[in-house]
Design a protein around this motif. Structure first.
Motif, mmCIF file in Angstrom:
data_model
loop_
_atom_site.group_PDB
_atom_site.id
_atom_site.type_symbol
_atom_site.label_atom_id
_atom_site.label_comp_id
_atom_site.label_asym_id
_atom_site.label_seq_id
_atom_site.Cartn_x
_atom_site.Cartn_y
_atom_site.Cartn_z
ATOM 1 N N ASN A 66 0.835 -1.196 -0.294
ATOM 2 C CA ASN A 66 -0.095 -0.251 0.095
ATOM 3 C C ASN A 66 0.919 1.215 0.118
ATOM 4 N N LYS A 72 -2.355 -1.004 5.797
ATOM 5 C CA LYS A 72 -3.403 -1.163 5.139
ATOM 6 C C LYS A 72 -3.040 -1.698 3.778
ATOM 7 N N ASN A 82 -6.192 -6.720 10.040
ATOM 8 C CA ASN A 82 -7.470 -5.771 10.605
ATOM 9 C C ASN A 82 -8.701 -6.074 10.181
#
Length: 131
Positions: A66, A72, A82
């Motif tokens: 990312n 993330k 997550n």
């Protein structure tokens, strides 16, 4: 006399910001819109998922990473951390978006979010092998 260098720099910066804000256009890859194989009882096509990922997701998620938010990623450990370690959850995020990421449901087309999610899940389980 016009000073071109600062003007060009500002224009390039503006284009880069717009590239981050606006979703990428559908690139029209052959078969990219067909993410579900109707001849196989509606099974999601991993090949189409990979093509859709390259067209719409790889700009920010290069090799499952990312470029905007390091925590993330689409790596298995990050998906688990997550709460997204499930293809159905990944499909929902791809279609509707989450946090800073906008939804791509319309751009991915019918069955596209599910195809991308299946492909991402397969890549995450394989450790995102280089292809």
């Amino acid at each position: 006399m016009i000073r071109w260098r600062p003007l060009v720099s500002v224009l390039v910066a503006l284009l880069m910001v717009l590239g981050l804000i606006l979703p990428p256009p559908a690139l029209g890859f052959p078969g990219a819109a067909l993410a579900v194989d109707p001849g196989d009882s509606g099974r999601v096509s991993l090949e189409a998922g990979g093509r859709l990922f390259e067209a719409h997701c790889a700009g920010c998620h290069v090799q499952g990473g990312n470029i905007l938010r390091r925590s993330k990623t689409l790596k298995l450990a990050a998906l688990e951390r997550n709460g997204a370690a499930d293809p159905a959850v990944i499909a929902t995020i791809a279609a509707a978006g989450i946090g800073q990421m906008g939804g791509y449901g319309e751009a991915l087309g019918d069955g596209g979010a599910e195809a991308v999610a299946a492909w991402v899940w397969q890549q995450a389980q394989a450790g995102w092998p280089r292809g």
